[in-house]
Enzyme design. Structure first.
Site, mmCIF file in Angstrom:
data_model
loop_
_atom_site.group_PDB
_atom_site.id
_atom_site.type_symbol
_atom_site.label_atom_id
_atom_site.label_comp_id
_atom_site.label_asym_id
_atom_site.label_seq_id
_atom_site.Cartn_x
_atom_site.Cartn_y
_atom_site.Cartn_z
ATOM 1 N N GLY A 11 0.710 -1.415 0.061
ATOM 2 C CA GLY A 11 -0.185 -0.250 -0.093
ATOM 3 C C GLY A 11 0.801 1.136 0.010
ATOM 4 O O GLY A 11 2.111 1.098 -0.045
ATOM 5 N N ASP A 60 -1.630 -12.753 6.136
ATOM 6 C CA ASP A 60 -2.849 -12.318 6.047
ATOM 7 C C ASP A 60 -3.513 -11.793 7.437
ATOM 8 O O ASP A 60 -3.241 -12.848 8.366
ATOM 9 C CB ASP A 60 -3.916 -13.299 5.361
ATOM 10 N N LEU A 82 -0.525 -1.509 9.126
ATOM 11 C CA LEU A 82 -0.956 -0.313 8.335
ATOM 12 C C LEU A 82 -2.038 -1.307 7.354
ATOM 13 O O LEU A 82 -2.767 -0.619 6.265
ATOM 14 C CB LEU A 82 0.037 0.110 7.197
ATOM 15 N N GLN A 85 -8.647 -3.103 4.672
ATOM 16 C CA GLN A 85 -9.616 -2.635 3.670
ATOM 17 C C GLN A 85 -9.592 -1.365 3.847
ATOM 18 O O GLN A 85 -10.639 -1.078 4.647
ATOM 19 C CB GLN A 85 -10.922 -3.690 3.718
ATOM 20 N N THR A 127 -8.161 6.699 11.893
ATOM 21 C CA THR A 127 -8.406 7.323 10.807
ATOM 22 C C THR A 127 -9.365 8.412 11.346
ATOM 23 O O THR A 127 -10.292 8.123 12.137
ATOM 24 C CB THR A 127 -9.009 6.720 9.828
ATOM 25 N N GLU A 129 -11.842 9.088 9.580
ATOM 26 C CA GLU A 129 -13.184 8.835 9.203
ATOM 27 C C GLU A 129 -13.983 8.227 10.612
ATOM 28 O O GLU A 129 -15.360 8.025 10.427
ATOM 29 C CB GLU A 129 -13.067 7.265 8.368
ATOM 30 N N TYR A 151 -16.315 1.101 7.109
ATOM 31 C CA TYR A 151 -14.909 1.103 7.329
ATOM 32 C C TYR A 151 -14.486 1.882 8.667
ATOM 33 O O TYR A 151 -13.718 1.562 9.386
ATOM 34 C CB TYR A 151 -14.479 2.089 6.030
ATOM 35 N N LYS A 155 -12.548 0.629 11.984
ATOM 36 C CA LYS A 155 -11.440 1.314 12.551
ATOM 37 C C LYS A 155 -11.665 1.874 13.906
ATOM 38 O O LYS A 155 -10.750 1.696 14.761
ATOM 39 C CB LYS A 155 -11.166 2.710 11.574
ATOM 40 N N HIS A 181 -4.184 11.260 3.415
ATOM 41 C CA HIS A 181 -2.904 11.894 3.162
ATOM 42 C C HIS A 181 -2.539 11.191 1.905
ATOM 43 O O HIS A 181 -2.795 9.823 1.578
ATOM 44 C CB HIS A 181 -1.661 11.497 4.168
HETATM 45 P P1 NDP Z 1 -3.812 1.150 1.142
HETATM 46 O O1 NDP Z 1 -5.218 0.682 0.505
HETATM 47 O O2 NDP Z 1 -2.845 1.933 0.022
HETATM 48 O O3 NDP Z 1 -2.928 -0.159 1.547
HETATM 49 C C1 NDP Z 1 -3.665 -1.107 2.477
HETATM 50 C C2 NDP Z 1 -2.580 -2.153 2.347
HETATM 51 O O4 NDP Z 1 -3.256 -3.305 3.113
HETATM 52 C C3 NDP Z 1 -2.163 -2.952 1.053
HETATM 53 O O5 NDP Z 1 -0.975 -3.462 1.147
HETATM 54 C C4 NDP Z 1 -3.132 -4.286 1.067
HETATM 55 O O6 NDP Z 1 -2.817 -5.221 0.304
HETATM 56 C C5 NDP Z 1 -3.121 -4.517 2.629
HETATM 57 N N1 NDP Z 1 -4.176 -5.489 2.981
HETATM 58 C C6 NDP Z 1 -5.636 -5.654 2.715
HETATM 59 N N2 NDP Z 1 -6.329 -6.485 3.164
HETATM 60 C C7 NDP Z 1 -5.321 -7.496 4.098
HETATM 61 C C8 NDP Z 1 -5.205 -8.350 4.475
HETATM 62 N N3 NDP Z 1 -6.446 -9.064 4.680
HETATM 63 N N4 NDP Z 1 -4.089 -9.102 5.140
HETATM 64 C C9 NDP Z 1 -3.099 -8.273 5.003
HETATM 65 N N5 NDP Z 1 -2.776 -6.948 4.187
HETATM 66 C C10 NDP Z 1 -3.920 -6.610 3.640
HETATM 67 O O7 NDP Z 1 -3.965 2.132 2.195
HETATM 68 P P2 NDP Z 1 -2.873 3.372 2.764
HETATM 69 O O8 NDP Z 1 -1.511 3.120 2.704
HETATM 70 O O9 NDP Z 1 -3.518 4.512 2.119
HETATM 71 O O10 NDP Z 1 -3.201 3.157 4.158
HETATM 72 C C11 NDP Z 1 -2.405 2.552 5.340
HETATM 73 C C12 NDP Z 1 -3.370 2.259 6.483
HETATM 74 O O11 NDP Z 1 -3.838 3.774 6.888
HETATM 75 C C13 NDP Z 1 -4.730 1.837 6.159
HETATM 76 O O12 NDP Z 1 -4.989 1.022 7.523
HETATM 77 C C14 NDP Z 1 -5.920 2.645 6.027
HETATM 78 O O13 NDP Z 1 -7.213 2.402 6.572
HETATM 79 C C15 NDP Z 1 -5.273 3.817 7.196
HETATM 80 N N6 NDP Z 1 -5.501 5.222 6.911
HETATM 81 C C16 NDP Z 1 -5.182 5.912 5.867
HETATM 82 C C17 NDP Z 1 -4.845 7.349 5.315
HETATM 83 C C18 NDP Z 1 -4.784 7.871 4.166
HETATM 84 O O14 NDP Z 1 -5.410 8.761 3.919
HETATM 85 N N7 NDP Z 1 -4.065 7.078 3.362
HETATM 86 C C19 NDP Z 1 -5.871 7.933 6.477
HETATM 87 C C20 NDP Z 1 -5.893 7.300 7.803
HETATM 88 C C21 NDP Z 1 -5.858 6.025 7.846
HETATM 89 P P3 NDP Z 1 -3.070 -5.597 -1.263
HETATM 90 O O15 NDP Z 1 -1.991 -4.656 -2.055
HETATM 91 O O16 NDP Z 1 -2.974 -6.931 -1.440
HETATM 92 O O17 NDP Z 1 -4.529 -4.992 -1.273
HETATM 93 P P1 GDR Z 2 -11.860 9.051 2.187
HETATM 94 O O1 GDR Z 2 -11.144 9.236 0.788
HETATM 95 O O2 GDR Z 2 -13.062 8.475 1.800
HETATM 96 O O3 GDR Z 2 -11.866 10.314 2.825
HETATM 97 O O4 GDR Z 2 -10.947 7.852 2.678
HETATM 98 P P2 GDR Z 2 -11.416 9.426 -0.941
HETATM 99 O O5 GDR Z 2 -10.409 9.785 -1.444
HETATM 100 O O6 GDR Z 2 -12.037 7.949 -1.380
HETATM 101 O O7 GDR Z 2 -13.012 10.240 -0.953
HETATM 102 C C1 GDR Z 2 -12.569 11.516 -0.206
HETATM 103 C C2 GDR Z 2 -14.029 12.376 -0.676
HETATM 104 O O8 GDR Z 2 -14.096 12.543 -2.083
HETATM 105 C C3 GDR Z 2 -15.573 12.337 -2.565
HETATM 106 N N1 GDR Z 2 -15.589 11.934 -3.724
HETATM 107 C C4 GDR Z 2 -14.990 10.718 -4.581
HETATM 108 N N2 GDR Z 2 -14.139 9.932 -3.831
HETATM 109 C C5 GDR Z 2 -13.757 8.724 -4.536
HETATM 110 N N3 GDR Z 2 -12.952 7.842 -4.071
HETATM 111 N N4 GDR Z 2 -14.287 8.842 -5.989
HETATM 112 C C6 GDR Z 2 -14.909 9.914 -6.696
HETATM 113 O O9 GDR Z 2 -15.266 9.772 -7.643
HETATM 114 C C7 GDR Z 2 -15.262 10.658 -5.613
HETATM 115 N N5 GDR Z 2 -15.982 11.951 -5.775
HETATM 116 C C8 GDR Z 2 -16.209 12.637 -4.825
HETATM 117 C C9 GDR Z 2 -15.856 11.231 -1.298
HETATM 118 O O10 GDR Z 2 -17.194 10.983 -1.272
HETATM 119 C C10 GDR Z 2 -15.166 11.666 -0.202
HETATM 120 O O11 GDR Z 2 -16.142 12.617 0.533
HETATM 121 C C11 GDR Z 2 -9.544 8.085 2.714
HETATM 122 C C12 GDR Z 2 -8.939 6.572 2.930
HETATM 123 O O12 GDR Z 2 -7.630 6.669 2.719
HETATM 124 C C13 GDR Z 2 -9.176 6.025 4.221
HETATM 125 O O13 GDR Z 2 -8.596 4.660 4.337
HETATM 126 C C14 GDR Z 2 -8.734 6.934 5.410
HETATM 127 O O14 GDR Z 2 -9.011 6.479 6.546
HETATM 128 C C15 GDR Z 2 -9.334 8.341 5.056
HETATM 129 O O15 GDR Z 2 -9.142 8.711 3.919
HETATM 130 C C16 GDR Z 2 -9.019 9.327 6.178
#
Ligand code: NDP
Ligand code: GDR
Length: 344
Positions: A11, A60, A82, A85, A127, A129, A151, A155, A181
């Site tokens: 990820g 997993d 990290l 889903q 998060t 969220e 979700y 969390k 981020h």
């Molecule tokens: P990504 O979706 O990019 O990465 C998620 C990772 O989790 C991937 O490597 C995925 O593997 C792995 N994964 C999913 N299911 C499983 C499983 N069953 N067993 C083992 N690994 C699994 O997320 P981000 O890097 O953006 O985020 C990292 C973490 O931070 C997440 O927990 C997310 O919910 C949280 N978070 C993210 C924020 C953001 O803005 N990015 C903000 C706040 C929290 P695969 O590639 O195979 O799918």
């Molecule tokens: P979020 O991120 O739900 O905040 O979760 P996302 O970028 O999916 O959505 C942000 C906002 O944009 C609106 N939106 C759309 N979103 C997506 N994905 N696609 C679209 O076409 C679209 N149009 C409008 C959404 O409704 C929403 O309001 C992310 C993830 O990384 C989480 O894992 C993490 O915990 C939170 O950020 C903080």
């Protein structure tokens, strides 16, 4: 040499955090899950896939025995959880899978620590969220939670289990409440990267227009590289706690669209309302964004904005990259990738 397990190396955050820990001299165990075609494009982009101190291990999060054996065999100093889903939209369609991975998965690791060695430090990726229907602006560590998606609810369960394992068993278990981020390594299903990738394709004539959902949603967007540094700092603190990382600035999806097109030298104006809203290229008059209700969510989080004062005071953490810099970096990278036909 310190040893760390980072779950979710495939990820966005996993890739950046592993890079950071390798640079700090750690021996890192990055976990990926078994799929028919594992994709390591992010660590390849960072050029760290062949680092001698990086071990890639299959794992997993939903498997308790796998969790215990992994922790027992590696005996790490720190675990950063990290893996999740992580897509909010999908969690409405797959609430139980999300609960198992994103909620219970965290407890598999907490139990493994409790059983194998309670001295292992643990970071949980919580998060913004969890705030959902926000009760306070800006949000802080003390703002009550009201998750608005499966979700967010999963969390929130994991977050409270982290707090409970800290309070019940004295485990160094920290929860980082991170706001959105982004980066060039962001998945293309998330709105910022979807926008920057589409802008690049439109600019290069490979796409006519993009389709988005709710353009009024407001998010506090920061740069993923700044945020993984905060994760690391949390596990170096004197005690485990809950910390919020954010920029304290919020913008609409529409604002991000404008910024991204500007980064590609295109000025847009918005016309119409709600489902009929479009963005038009001021120069050519062509429609470059349409709203498609397919991307609306059953329940929306309207506004997120976080105050990271506690992280600043106690960890010395501050976001360095502005939203303008972040957006420009993402557009530039997506232009480069689309020019060479890179498809991730
Ligand atoms: P990504 O979706 O990019 O990465 C998620 C990772 O989790 C991937 O490597 C995925 O593997 C792995 N994964 C999913 N299911 C499983 C499983 N069953 N067993 C083992 N690994 C699994 O997320 P981000 O890097 O953006 O985020 C990292 C973490 O931070 C997440 O927990 C997310 O919910 C949280 N978070 C993210 C924020 C953001 O803005 N990015 C903000 C706040 C929290 P695969 O590639 O195979 O799918
Ligand atoms: P979020 O991120 O739900 O905040 O979760 P996302 O970028 O999916 O959505 C942000 C906002 O944009 C609106 N939106 C759309 N979103 C997506 N994905 N696609 C679209 O076409 C679209 N149009 C409008 C959404 O409704 C929403 O309001 C992310 C993830 O990384 C989480 O894992 C993490 O915990 C939170 O950020 C903080």
């Amino acid at each position: 040499m310190k040893k760390a397990i980072v779950t979710g190396i495939t990820g966005q955050d996993g890739a950046y955090l592993v890079e950071l820990l390798l640079n700090k001299g750690y021996e890192v165990y990055g976990t990926y899950r078994r799929t028919s075609s594992v994709n390591f494009w992010r660590i390849e982009e960072l050029g760290i896939q062949n680092s001698p101190n990086l071990h890639l291990i299959e794992y997993d999060l939903t498997d308790q025995a796998n969790s215990i054996r992994m922790v027992m065999e590696i005996q790490p100093d720190e675990i950063y959880n990290l893996a999740a889903q992580s897509f909010v939209g999908v969690s409405f369609e797959q609430p139980l899978a999300t609960a198992h991975i994103t909620g219970l998965g965290c407890v598999h690791l907490l139990e493994a620590i409790r059983i194998v060695n309670p001295k292992i430090k643990f970071y949980q990726a919580s998060t913004s969220e969890m705030f959902g229907e926000v009760q306070q602006i800006p949000q802080t560590e003390k703002t009550p939670f009201w998750p608005r998606s499966p979700y967010g609810a999963a969390k929130m369960y994991a977050h409270w289990m982290v707090v409970n394992y800290r309070e019940s068993y004295g485990i160094f278990a920290t929860s980082g409440i991170l706001f959105n981020h982004e980066s060039p390594l962001r998945g293309r299903e998330f709105v910022t990267r979807k926008i920057t990738d589409s802008v690049a394709k439109i600019k290069l004539g490979k796409l006519e227009y993009m389709e988005l959902g709710n353009m009024d949603a407001k998010r506090d967007w920061g740069y993923a590289k700044d945020y993984v540094e905060g994760m690391y700092l949390m596990l170096q603190a004197d005690k485990a706690d809950t910390y919020l990382l954010a920029t304290n600035r919020t913008e609409t999806v529409r604002d991000f669209v404008t910024m991204a097109f500007k980064g590609a030298g295109i000025e847009v104006e918005f016309k119409g309302n709600a489902q009929d809203e479009v963005a038009v290229d001021k120069n050519s008059g062509k429609t470059v964004v349409r709203v498609n209700p397919k991307f609306y969510r059953p329940a929306e989080v309207d506004i997120l904005i976080g105050n990271p004062q506690k992280a600043k005071d106690e960890l010395g953490w501050e976001p360095k990259c502005t939203l303008e810099e972040l957006c420009a970096m993402m557009v530039k990278e997506d232009l480069r990738r689309n020019e060479i036909g890179f498809s991730f």
